[in-house]
Design an enzyme around this catalytic site. Structure first.
Site, PDB file in Angstrom:
ATOM      1  N   ASP A 126      -8.418   5.099   3.944  1.00  0.00           N
ATOM      2  CA  ASP A 126      -7.942   4.058   3.033  1.00  0.00           C
ATOM      3  C   ASP A 126      -9.056   3.123   2.593  1.00  0.00           C
ATOM      4  OD1 ASP A 126      -5.379   2.982   1.812  1.00  0.00           O
ATOM      5  OD2 ASP A 126      -6.209   1.179   2.728  1.00  0.00           O
TER       6      ASP A 126
ATOM      7  N   HIS B 291      -3.513   0.676  -3.458  1.00  0.00           N
ATOM      8  CA  HIS B 291      -3.588  -0.369  -2.440  1.00  0.00           C
ATOM      9  C   HIS B 291      -2.514  -1.397  -2.784  1.00  0.00           C
ATOM     10  CE1 HIS B 291      -8.003   0.234  -0.976  1.00  0.00           C
ATOM     11  NE2 HIS B 291      -7.256   1.305  -0.775  1.00  0.00           N
TER      12      HIS B 291
ATOM     13  N   CYS C 280     -10.273  -5.141  -0.942  1.00  0.00           N
ATOM     14  CA  CYS C 280     -11.446  -4.266  -1.002  1.00  0.00           C
ATOM     15  C   CYS C 280     -12.175  -4.453  -2.343  1.00  0.00           C
ATOM     16  CB  CYS C 280     -11.003  -2.812  -0.840  1.00  0.00           C
ATOM     17  SG  CYS C 280     -10.133  -2.170  -2.295  1.00  0.00           S
TER      18      CYS C 280
ATOM     19  N   GLU D  82      -2.579  -4.571  -3.509  1.00  0.00           N
ATOM     20  CA  GLU D  82      -2.871  -5.427  -4.652  1.00  0.00           C
ATOM     21  C   GLU D  82      -2.728  -4.661  -5.964  1.00  0.00           C
ATOM     22  OE1 GLU D  82      -5.494  -6.667  -1.136  1.00  0.00           O
ATOM     23  OE2 GLU D  82      -4.855  -4.792  -2.062  1.00  0.00           O
TER      24      GLU D  82
ATOM     25  N   SER E 151      -7.741  -8.917   3.466  1.00  0.00           N
ATOM     26  CA  SER E 151      -8.844  -9.165   2.537  1.00  0.00           C
ATOM     27  C   SER E 151      -8.968  -8.004   1.546  1.00  0.00           C
ATOM     28  CB  SER E 151     -10.145  -9.320   3.341  1.00  0.00           C
ATOM     29  OG  SER E 151     -11.231  -9.613   2.505  1.00  0.00           O
TER      30      SER E 151
ATOM     31  N   CYS F  98      -9.795  -3.644  -5.420  1.00  0.00           N
ATOM     32  CA  CYS F  98      -8.809  -4.691  -5.680  1.00  0.00           C
ATOM     33  C   CYS F  98      -9.472  -5.991  -6.125  1.00  0.00           C
ATOM     34  CB  CYS F  98      -7.933  -4.894  -4.449  1.00  0.00           C
ATOM     35  SG  CYS F  98      -7.014  -3.390  -4.017  1.00  0.00           S
TER      36      CYS F  98
ATOM     37  N   ASN G 222       0.853  -1.181   0.000  1.00  0.00           N
ATOM     38  CA  ASN G 222       0.000   0.000   0.000  1.00  0.00           C
ATOM     39  C   ASN G 222       0.896   1.241   0.000  1.00  0.00           C
ATOM     40  OD1 ASN G 222      -1.610   2.234   1.132  1.00  0.00           O
ATOM     41  ND2 ASN G 222      -3.203   0.697   1.301  1.00  0.00           N
TER      42      ASN G 222
END
Length: 145
Positions: free
Chosen positions: A142, A50, A79, A52, A77, A82, A39
């Site tokens: 975020d 982010h 979002c 990912e 996990s 992503c 991130n």
């Protein structure tokens, strides 16, 4: 611990040392790390970096078939944003370090055929717990809170 989740955790720690949010990701293709990311929203003043997304950006352009053979490892996990990238590129599997701090649309990903494995990794949980306690406003920004 799985070597790939270990690499994602190292990315998360790298982000934290840069003054960012401790979330990391790696993209694995054919048993090898193809890309890493963490991130970098704070560091880059970005709306979308982010872990990912940073990881996928760092992978560069790949043949579509490569995404379909990949596994995305992420410390948290994913979002909605992503998860959308996972669906767009047809990444078939995500290994998630933890989903206690935040749980993205995991049921929708499963419904769309993505295999999920949640590790409940204590280090991932600790990194996020400590960050959220110290930085609740940044965390809410975020995750779009």
């Amino acid at each position: 611990m799985d070597q790939f989740m270990h690499a994602a955790i190292e990315e998360a720690k790298k982000g934290l040392t840069e003054g960012g949010i401790p979330i990391g990701a790696v993209l694995v293709i054919d048993g090898q790390i193809a890309a890493r990311g963490h991130n970098r929203r704070l560091q880059q003043g970005s709306a979308i970096l982010h872990a990912e997304m940073d990881c996928l950006e760092n992978a560069g352009r790949l043949e579509a078939v490569k995404y379909r053979q990949s596994v995305l490892y992420t410390t948290l996990s994913p979002c909605d944003m992503c998860s959308g990238a996972v669906l767009l590129y047809k990444i078939p599997e995500i290994v998630i370090g933890e989903n206690k701090s935040f749980r993205g649309p995991e049921e929708y990903l499963k419904f769309r055929g993505v295999k999920l494995k949640v590790l409940d990794n204590e280090e991932c949980i600790r990194l996020m717990d400590e960050f959220i306690k110290l930085n609740p406003l940044i965390w809410n920004e975020d995750i779009g809170g």
